[in-house]
Enzyme design. Structure first.
Site, PDB file in Angstrom:
ATOM      1  N   SER A 135       0.839  -1.216  -0.101  1.00  0.00           N
ATOM      2  CA  SER A 135       0.025   0.123  -0.085  1.00  0.00           C
ATOM      3  C   SER A 135       0.892   1.216   0.147  1.00  0.00           C
ATOM      4  O   SER A 135       0.118   2.224  -0.185  1.00  0.00           O
ATOM      5  CB  SER A 135      -1.166   0.094   1.085  1.00  0.00           C
ATOM      6  OG  SER A 135      -0.290  -0.289   2.144  1.00  0.00           O
ATOM      7  N   HIS A 156      -2.251  -2.761  -6.251  1.00  0.00           N
ATOM      8  CA  HIS A 156      -2.948  -2.397  -5.021  1.00  0.00           C
ATOM      9  C   HIS A 156      -4.613  -2.625  -4.792  1.00  0.00           C
ATOM     10  O   HIS A 156      -5.006  -1.910  -5.279  1.00  0.00           O
ATOM     11  CB  HIS A 156      -2.435  -1.100  -4.786  1.00  0.00           C
ATOM     12  CG  HIS A 156      -2.645  -0.692  -3.280  1.00  0.00           C
ATOM     13  ND1 HIS A 156      -3.167   0.792  -3.087  1.00  0.00           N
ATOM     14  CD2 HIS A 156      -2.901  -1.435  -2.277  1.00  0.00           C
ATOM     15  CE1 HIS A 156      -3.420   0.629  -1.666  1.00  0.00           C
ATOM     16  NE2 HIS A 156      -3.339  -0.482  -1.116  1.00  0.00           N
ATOM     17  N   GLU A 168      -5.244  -0.007  -7.898  1.00  0.00           N
ATOM     18  CA  GLU A 168      -4.233   0.859  -8.466  1.00  0.00           C
ATOM     19  C   GLU A 168      -3.088   0.075  -9.030  1.00  0.00           C
ATOM     20  O   GLU A 168      -2.436  -0.771  -8.325  1.00  0.00           O
ATOM     21  CB  GLU A 168      -3.570   1.631  -7.312  1.00  0.00           C
ATOM     22  CG  GLU A 168      -4.687   2.595  -6.909  1.00  0.00           C
ATOM     23  CD  GLU A 168      -4.250   3.640  -5.751  1.00  0.00           C
ATOM     24  OE1 GLU A 168      -4.606   4.761  -5.778  1.00  0.00           O
ATOM     25  OE2 GLU A 168      -3.431   3.067  -4.664  1.00  0.00           O
ATOM     26  N   ASN A 206      -4.243   6.385  -1.006  1.00  0.00           N
ATOM     27  CA  ASN A 206      -3.979   6.335   0.164  1.00  0.00           C
ATOM     28  C   ASN A 206      -3.237   7.612   0.574  1.00  0.00           C
ATOM     29  O   ASN A 206      -3.009   8.211   2.053  1.00  0.00           O
ATOM     30  CB  ASN A 206      -2.695   5.160   0.779  1.00  0.00           C
ATOM     31  CG  ASN A 206      -3.598   3.633   0.943  1.00  0.00           C
ATOM     32  OD1 ASN A 206      -4.968   3.672   0.698  1.00  0.00           O
ATOM     33  ND2 ASN A 206      -2.994   2.959   1.039  1.00  0.00           N
TER      34      ASN A 206
HETATM   35  N1  3HC Z   1     -15.330  -9.890   2.370  1.00  0.00           N
HETATM   36  C1  3HC Z   1     -16.224 -10.384   1.431  1.00  0.00           C
HETATM   37  N2  3HC Z   1     -17.333  -9.835   1.281  1.00  0.00           N
HETATM   38  C2  3HC Z   1     -17.827  -8.727   1.912  1.00  0.00           C
HETATM   39  C3  3HC Z   1     -17.021  -8.365   3.041  1.00  0.00           C
HETATM   40  C4  3HC Z   1     -15.715  -8.941   3.381  1.00  0.00           C
HETATM   41  N3  3HC Z   1     -14.941  -8.743   4.394  1.00  0.00           N
HETATM   42  N4  3HC Z   1     -17.685  -7.422   3.684  1.00  0.00           N
HETATM   43  C5  3HC Z   1     -18.816  -7.159   2.935  1.00  0.00           C
HETATM   44  N5  3HC Z   1     -18.808  -8.127   1.994  1.00  0.00           N
HETATM   45  C6  3HC Z   1     -19.866  -7.968   0.824  1.00  0.00           C
HETATM   46  C7  3HC Z   1     -21.064  -8.529   1.475  1.00  0.00           C
HETATM   47  O1  3HC Z   1     -21.325  -9.963   1.481  1.00  0.00           O
HETATM   48  C8  3HC Z   1     -22.145  -7.894   0.578  1.00  0.00           C
HETATM   49  O2  3HC Z   1     -22.095  -8.870  -0.439  1.00  0.00           O
HETATM   50  P1  3HC Z   1     -23.330  -8.781  -1.622  1.00  0.00           P
HETATM   51  O3  3HC Z   1     -23.809  -7.241  -2.106  1.00  0.00           O
HETATM   52  O4  3HC Z   1     -23.060  -9.578  -2.806  1.00  0.00           O
HETATM   53  O5  3HC Z   1     -24.151  -9.442  -0.813  1.00  0.00           O
HETATM   54  C9  3HC Z   1     -21.345  -6.606   0.123  1.00  0.00           C
HETATM   55  O6  3HC Z   1     -20.122  -6.589   0.433  1.00  0.00           O
HETATM   56  C10 3HC Z   1     -22.153  -5.482   0.932  1.00  0.00           C
HETATM   57  O7  3HC Z   1     -21.920  -5.584   2.308  1.00  0.00           O
HETATM   58  P2  3HC Z   1     -22.986  -5.397   3.600  1.00  0.00           P
HETATM   59  O8  3HC Z   1     -24.245  -5.178   2.750  1.00  0.00           O
HETATM   60  O9  3HC Z   1     -22.834  -6.231   4.663  1.00  0.00           O
HETATM   61  O10 3HC Z   1     -22.357  -4.037   3.872  1.00  0.00           O
HETATM   62  P3  3HC Z   1     -22.244  -2.496   3.629  1.00  0.00           P
HETATM   63  O11 3HC Z   1     -23.225  -2.454   2.494  1.00  0.00           O
HETATM   64  O12 3HC Z   1     -22.010  -1.935   4.554  1.00  0.00           O
HETATM   65  O13 3HC Z   1     -20.856  -2.734   2.831  1.00  0.00           O
HETATM   66  C11 3HC Z   1     -18.561  -2.408   2.893  1.00  0.00           C
HETATM   67  C12 3HC Z   1     -19.677  -3.016   3.381  1.00  0.00           C
HETATM   68  C13 3HC Z   1     -18.390  -2.742   1.301  1.00  0.00           C
HETATM   69  C14 3HC Z   1     -17.299  -2.935   3.501  1.00  0.00           C
HETATM   70  C15 3HC Z   1     -18.663  -0.843   2.748  1.00  0.00           C
HETATM   71  O14 3HC Z   1     -19.176  -0.375   4.195  1.00  0.00           O
HETATM   72  C16 3HC Z   1     -17.424  -0.014   2.185  1.00  0.00           C
HETATM   73  O15 3HC Z   1     -17.341  -0.047   1.138  1.00  0.00           O
HETATM   74  N6  3HC Z   1     -16.838   0.450   3.201  1.00  0.00           N
HETATM   75  C17 3HC Z   1     -15.443   1.363   2.801  1.00  0.00           C
HETATM   76  C18 3HC Z   1     -14.325   0.276   2.474  1.00  0.00           C
HETATM   77  C19 3HC Z   1     -13.002   1.089   2.254  1.00  0.00           C
HETATM   78  O16 3HC Z   1     -13.094   2.306   1.920  1.00  0.00           O
HETATM   79  N7  3HC Z   1     -12.038   0.481   1.752  1.00  0.00           N
HETATM   80  C20 3HC Z   1     -10.716   0.924   1.446  1.00  0.00           C
HETATM   81  C21 3HC Z   1      -9.891   1.078   2.683  1.00  0.00           C
HETATM   82  S1  3HC Z   1      -8.276   1.803   2.272  1.00  0.00           S
HETATM   83  C22 3HC Z   1      -7.478   0.252   1.763  1.00  0.00           C
HETATM   84  O17 3HC Z   1      -7.979  -0.842   1.659  1.00  0.00           O
HETATM   85  C23 3HC Z   1      -6.146   0.740   1.201  1.00  0.00           C
HETATM   86  C24 3HC Z   1      -5.073  -0.390   2.057  1.00  0.00           C
HETATM   87  O18 3HC Z   1      -3.751   0.060   1.400  1.00  0.00           O
HETATM   88  C25 3HC Z   1      -5.142  -0.246   3.463  1.00  0.00           C
END
Ligand code: 3HC
Length: 296
Positions: A135, A156, A168, A206
């Protein structure tokens, strides 16, 4: 940046190496999600963990997500079996000898990554693409320890990898344009949205996201309740509030990224917030440990 904003999807990159078999190194949240993404898209995936237990944990996470999809009526048992049949667990890196691409998602520590890249260079067949999902570490430094820097690239993924569309695609100066095109095509094939980025700390997302998350911690330190900050930001249509997101990403990962950014760009205001450092020191790493800023 222009290339990125134009949207790689619209460019229809041409793939020059066919990518069939995929290798994944690592057994954490990202590695498990990446294994799942490739296997669901029809690729055979060899994944390598340091122990049988760690490799089994990857398999279990993938199966749990497939079961969740079955429970929601989005997959049937035959579909689940087909995905599982594409998975091969291994504990020796030698198992990566015939893969077309390796995506590594091991610890975010340069020395550990360099040791891996030296091994991949020795083990992988000529023409295999060596990708890292780092990342914030330098792709060029990973490439420099191999005899094939043109084949080394950043891929990424975002957390949770099975859900987040963005990848990315990070080219270092020495990465060949053909390899970058192949990886962008691969991203499209697995249902992801590739965006090309240069090899700079934090890439695009990031570099913008983590200073915001760090500022959220400081705002809380100044007396604003965490719940109010999460609530307010979610009401702007962000899917999660900053403290919820920190707990998903992992506070240790967030601290490492923020530290890399401050070292790379020297903005004093980006120094990791004291409370972020404190929760990491206390082992409150987020969802993965059951407690972070919130309790799970
Ligand atoms: N693994 C697999 N699938 C998952 C999951 C996981 N950990 N969490 C949620 N899901 C799936 C669910 O099964 C559901 O699938 P479906 O639509 O096929 O039924 C779908 O995602 C939506 O889940 P939920 O309805 O339970 O929950 P939400 O609508 O609240 O969505 C979320 C959950 C997608 C995690 C949403 O809250 C989100 O987009 N959050 C922001 C995440 C984000 O910004 N990530 C980037 C972080 S930075 C990064 O990663 C960079 C790195 O370098 C650190």
């Amino acid at each position: 940046a222009e290339e990125a904003s134009a949207g790689a999807a619209a460019e229809e990159p041409v793939s020059h190496h066919p990518v069939a078999k995929v290798g994944v190194v690592g057994t954490g949240t990202m590695a498990s999600g990446i294994v799942e993404v490739f296997a669901k898209a029809g690729h055979d995936v060899v994944f390598v963990g340091r122990t049988d237990e760690k490799a089994a944990a990857v398999q279990a996470r993938v199966e749990k997500n497939l079961d969740r999809a079955i429970a929601k009526g989005k997959l049937d048992e035959a579909g689940k079996s087909a995905v599982i049949d594409r998975l091969t667990a291994a504990t020796e890196r030698e198992a990566l000898g015939d893969v077309d691409i390796v995506v590594e998602a091991i610890a975010e520590d340069l020395d550990i990554k360099l040791e891996l890249f030296r091994d991949l260079d020795r083990i992988c067949k000529p023409g295999a693409i060596l990708a890292t999902t780092t990342s914030s570490l330098s792709i060029a430094e990973c490439a420099a320890v191999t005899s094939r820097p043109a084949d080394v690239i950043g891929m990424h993924f975002f957390n949770p990898a099975p859900v987040m569309k963005l990848v990315e695609v990070v080219s270092a100066d020495g990465t060949s344009p053909e390899v970058a095109d192949t990886v962008k095509t691969l991203c499209l094939d697995i249902g992801k949205h590739p965006v090309s980025c240069g090899d700079r700390a934090g890439f695009i997302v990031n570099a913008l996201l983590f200073p915001y998350l760090n500022d959220a911690v400081r705002l809380h330190e100044s007396g604003v309740p965490m719940g109010d900050i999460d609530d307010a930001m979610k009401a702007t249509k962000l899917p999660m509030g900053p403290f919820e997101l920190l707990d998903v990403v992992g506070n240790d990962v967030s601290l490492a990224i923020q530290t890399t950014l401050v070292e790379a760009f020297g903005h004093e205001g980006w120094t990791p917030a004291a409370t972020l450092q404190k929760v990491v020191a206390e082992g409150k790493l987020g969802r993965k440990t059951g407690e972070g800023f919130h309790t799970y």
